[in-house]
Design an enzyme around this catalytic site. Structure first.
Site, short mmCIF file in Angstrom:
data_model
loop_
_atom_site.label_atom_id
_atom_site.label_comp_id
_atom_site.label_asym_id
_atom_site.label_seq_id
_atom_site.Cartn_x
_atom_site.Cartn_y
_atom_site.Cartn_z
N ASP A 47 0.81 -1.21 0.00
CA ASP A 47 0.00 0.00 0.00
C ASP A 47 0.85 1.27 0.00
O ASP A 47 0.37 2.35 0.35
CB ASP A 47 -0.97 0.02 1.18
CG ASP A 47 -0.24 -0.06 2.52
OD1 ASP A 47 0.99 -0.24 2.51
OD2 ASP A 47 -0.90 0.07 3.57
N HIS A 254 24.89 2.99 -17.52
CA HIS A 254 23.76 3.26 -16.63
C HIS A 254 23.94 2.56 -15.27
O HIS A 254 22.96 2.14 -14.65
CB HIS A 254 22.43 2.83 -17.28
CG HIS A 254 22.03 3.73 -18.41
ND1 HIS A 254 21.08 3.40 -19.34
CD2 HIS A 254 22.48 4.97 -18.76
CE1 HIS A 254 20.96 4.39 -20.21
NE2 HIS A 254 21.79 5.35 -19.88
N ASP A 271 27.70 10.74 -11.92
CA ASP A 271 26.76 11.45 -12.79
C ASP A 271 25.51 11.66 -11.94
O ASP A 271 24.75 10.72 -11.68
CB ASP A 271 26.46 10.59 -14.03
CG ASP A 271 25.53 11.30 -15.02
OD1 ASP A 271 24.91 12.32 -14.66
OD2 ASP A 271 25.42 10.80 -16.16
N ASP A 282 22.29 18.30 -14.41
CA ASP A 282 22.84 17.02 -14.88
C ASP A 282 24.35 17.17 -15.02
O ASP A 282 24.82 17.78 -15.98
CB ASP A 282 22.18 16.68 -16.24
CG ASP A 282 22.58 15.32 -16.76
OD1 ASP A 282 23.27 14.58 -16.04
OD2 ASP A 282 22.18 15.00 -17.90
N HIS A 365 27.90 7.00 -26.98
CA HIS A 365 26.69 7.81 -26.75
C HIS A 365 26.85 9.17 -27.41
O HIS A 365 27.92 9.54 -27.86
CB HIS A 365 26.37 7.93 -25.26
CG HIS A 365 27.44 8.56 -24.41
ND1 HIS A 365 27.67 9.92 -24.39
CD2 HIS A 365 28.33 8.02 -23.52
CE1 HIS A 365 28.64 10.18 -23.53
NE2 HIS A 365 29.08 9.05 -23.00
N HIS A 369 22.03 16.45 -24.85
CA HIS A 369 20.57 16.33 -24.94
C HIS A 369 20.00 17.60 -24.35
O HIS A 369 20.63 18.26 -23.52
CB HIS A 369 20.07 15.08 -24.21
CG HIS A 369 20.54 14.97 -22.78
ND1 HIS A 369 19.94 15.68 -21.75
CD2 HIS A 369 21.55 14.27 -22.21
CE1 HIS A 369 20.58 15.39 -20.61
NE2 HIS A 369 21.57 14.56 -20.86
N HIS A 376 16.19 14.62 -19.61
CA HIS A 376 16.23 14.50 -21.07
C HIS A 376 14.99 15.24 -21.54
O HIS A 376 13.91 14.65 -21.65
CB HIS A 376 16.21 13.03 -21.50
CG HIS A 376 17.44 12.28 -21.07
ND1 HIS A 376 17.54 10.91 -21.11
CD2 HIS A 376 18.63 12.70 -20.59
CE1 HIS A 376 18.73 10.54 -20.66
NE2 HIS A 376 19.41 11.61 -20.34
N GLU A 419 28.53 16.45 -22.92
CA GLU A 419 28.98 15.34 -22.08
C GLU A 419 29.76 14.26 -22.82
O GLU A 419 29.31 13.11 -22.95
CB GLU A 419 27.80 14.71 -21.35
CG GLU A 419 26.59 14.37 -22.21
CD GLU A 419 25.50 13.68 -21.38
OE1 GLU A 419 25.81 12.67 -20.73
OE2 GLU A 419 24.36 14.15 -21.40
N TYR A 423 35.33 5.16 -22.64
CA TYR A 423 35.10 3.99 -21.78
C TYR A 423 35.92 2.84 -22.35
O TYR A 423 35.67 2.41 -23.47
CB TYR A 423 33.60 3.63 -21.75
CG TYR A 423 32.74 4.87 -21.51
CD1 TYR A 423 32.47 5.30 -20.22
CD2 TYR A 423 32.26 5.62 -22.59
CE1 TYR A 423 31.73 6.47 -20.00
CE2 TYR A 423 31.52 6.78 -22.38
CZ TYR A 423 31.27 7.19 -21.08
OH TYR A 423 30.55 8.35 -20.87
N ARG A 440 33.77 10.47 -18.00
CA ARG A 440 32.82 11.37 -18.67
C ARG A 440 32.90 12.72 -17.95
O ARG A 440 33.12 12.76 -16.73
CB ARG A 440 31.38 10.81 -18.63
CG ARG A 440 30.37 11.69 -19.31
CD ARG A 440 29.03 10.99 -19.64
NE ARG A 440 28.30 10.53 -18.48
CZ ARG A 440 28.24 9.27 -18.06
NH1 ARG A 440 28.88 8.32 -18.73
NH2 ARG A 440 27.56 8.94 -16.99
N GLU A 442 30.57 16.17 -17.85
CA GLU A 442 29.27 16.67 -18.32
C GLU A 442 28.93 18.00 -17.68
O GLU A 442 28.91 18.13 -16.46
CB GLU A 442 28.17 15.65 -17.99
CG GLU A 442 26.77 16.15 -18.36
CD GLU A 442 25.70 15.09 -18.15
OE1 GLU A 442 25.87 14.22 -17.29
OE2 GLU A 442 24.68 15.16 -18.86
N1 GLY Z 1 22.34 11.52 -16.36
C1 GLY Z 1 21.72 11.24 -17.56
C2 GLY Z 1 22.47 11.75 -18.69
O1 GLY Z 1 23.57 12.23 -18.53
O2 GLY Z 1 21.99 11.78 -19.77
MN MN Z 2 23.14 14.09 -19.53
MN MN Z 3 24.29 12.92 -16.66
#
Ligand code: GLY
Ligand code: MN
Ligand code: MN
Length: 480
Positions: A47, A254, A271, A282, A365, A369, A376, A419, A423, A440, A442
């Site tokens: 619940d 991820h 991240d 982000d 990637h 974005h 996103h 970003e 890797y 990375r 970003e």
């Molecule tokens: N943290 C999600 C991205 O960097 O797109």
């Molecule tokens: Mn991002």
């Molecule tokens: Mn990110």
């Protein structure tokens, strides 16, 4: 439980939301009628619900964060809100409700009703309209509810009622509006970015401090530091599930913050960003757990940083959304050849690497974005004035035929992330010194009149500056 407090929008903000509703109304066309529900609540287990998060479109037009609510806007500009009715017993359990009577003044809508009356009133409101607009494919099952309302109107057609003949996707209007952030949105995102930047610095400092003290550092210790720093400055949620990845875990794109040990000598990739008053931030930073980059770590880090510099240089009005990605790839491709990640005898020169996407095993990637209410964020990545300019290309890796349309031209007020990353999974032919390094960097860029503002640079990116802030005795950052 629901959100503990769902307070009405501040008076100055009320005008902003009213103006947005008026802009929507002007775009609905004669006989147009728009319906914008907030998000449904979701059961987590037994619940207990997941923490409620309003729908971004609904919030954009109301500033209202309670569940069980729906906004409607008619082409003549009249707006009506359905919201949870006052109920003192439920409010003892679930918290304060604004209620329809107070909603009119608090939110600046023209009228408000109990949410329980939605199914009764909507068919009547839809009578004699020509087009019904609502966000398509956002909340599962909402289409069915609209269909049921339309069916009720149809049953009344024998009494002379006209049934809307068209259904249109309201995202087409709202996505374009949300893509360009107004001053209120820019200020909120800037603050979210500042809070998140400070959290990253504190997490870096905690890693070095615990390792110096000989403690058993786990990914969740740094996650806890981030959460504390977010909440301490009023952020309501994380903007997405934080990634705190030690060592080889950074090569899992991820990965989520978990329990792996953080060892001196390894890199940590974080991240993470907070959500503040409905707006995301982000940030990714990669740093040496103990405060000092090794030679190979620094070499790869500086390559990613150089690729980010190249991307930032073309994140400006008049450039296209894809330009930062192309700039990133050019720098990374050359660097992969220079560092021996790619063997030029096998893959050729830098142009071959770019054209054949030979960099893909190490950079898989995109470089950015849109970011806004959603991490996103919505908004077309295709330039709307050039929809008909279609070209074809075949993807060199998959062989798939891809239809290209010119990518979006950047304009002041848009917000994009920048970003790049690299890797390196262990593989034959890949120099061992780089194995299991994931990096990375970003930042969140607001397009300005003559370039971009990196709103997330409260946490540095230069390796010397990162090492300096992680040294013993370095000051903890404050936020004004
Ligand atoms: N943290 C999600 C991205 O960097 O797109
Ligand atoms: Mn991002
Ligand atoms: Mn990110």
């Amino acid at each position: 439980m629901n959100t503990p407090s769902a307070s009405p929008a501040a008076p100055s903000a009320t005008a902003i939301y009213a103006e947005r509703r008026a802009r929507v109304a002007r775009q609905l066309g004669d006989g147009g009628f728009a319906i914008i529900p907030t998000a449904p609540e979701h059961l987590r287990n037994r619940d207990s619900d997941y923490q409620f998060r309003h729908d971004s479109y609904f919030y954009y037009l109301t500033g209202f964060t309670e569940p069980n609510a729906c906004l409607v806007i008619a082409a003549d500009g009249k707006s009506s809100l359905f919201c949870a009715p006052k109920d003192l017993e439920r409010e003892i359990w679930d918290g304060y409700r604004l209620g329809p009577d107070a909603a009119v003044a608090a939110l600046g809508v023209d009228e408000a009703f109990s949410f329980a009356e939605l199914d009764l009133r909507l068919p009547k409101m839809l009578e004699n309209r020509s087009v019904v607009w609502y966000p398509f494919a956002i909340h599962t099952g909402f289409e069915g509810r609209v269909a049921r309302w339309l069916n009720v109107v149809r049953a009344r057609s024998r009494f002379g009622a006209l049934v809307p003949e068209q259904q249109r996707d309201l995202c087409a209007i709202l996505d374009e509006m949300r893509l360009v952030k107004d001053a209120h949105e820019q200020a909120t995102i800037r603050r979210a970015c500042a809070i998140s930047a400070r959290a990253h610095v504190l997490a870096m400092q905690r890693s070095a401090r615990m390792l110096r003290a000989g403690e058993d550092v786990r990914e969740y210790h740094l996650d806890a530091e981030l959460l504390h720093a977010f909440r301490e400055h009023g952020s309501q949620y994380t903007a997405y599930g934080s990634i705190v990845a030690a060592g080889a875990n950074a090569c899992v794109l991820h990965y989520r913050a978990d329990a792996a040990p953080i060892k001196s000598g390894e890199l940590v990739l974080i991240d993470a960003g907070c959500e503040l008053d409905g707006y995301a931030s982000d940030i990714t930073r990669t740093f040496p757990a103990g405060g000092k980059f090794s030679g190979p770590q620094r070499a790869l880090y500086e390559l990613v940083l150089a690729s980010q510099d190249a991307a930032v240089a073309v994140t400006r009005p008049g450039k296209r959304f894809n330009d930062p990605h192309d700039a990133t790839v050019a720098v990374l491709a050359q660097g992969m050849l220079d560092l021996g990640l790619l063997d030029k005898n096998k893959v050729g020169g830098v142009q071959d690497v770019i054209e054949n996407r030979s960099y893909f095993p190490f950079y898989m990637h995109r470089t950015g974005h849109w970011m806004g209410m959603d991490v996103h964020d919505c908004g077309s990545y295709v330039e709307p004035t050039e929809l008909g300019h279609i070209s074809e290309r075949r993807d060199p890796l998959s062989g798939e035929l891809i239809l290209n349309r010119p990518s979006r031209i950047l304009r002041p007020g848009m917000v994009t992330t920048v970003e790049p990353g690299i890797y390196v999974r262990p593989a034959e032919g890949v120099p061992e010194q780089f194995h299991n390094i994931g990096i990375r960097i970003e930042d969140d860029a607001l397009i300005t009149d003559d370039g971009c503002e990196l709103m997330t640079r409260g946490v540095p990116v230069h390796p010397d500056e990162i090492e300096a802030l992680m040294r013993e005795g370095a000051a903890a950052p404050s936020l004004s």
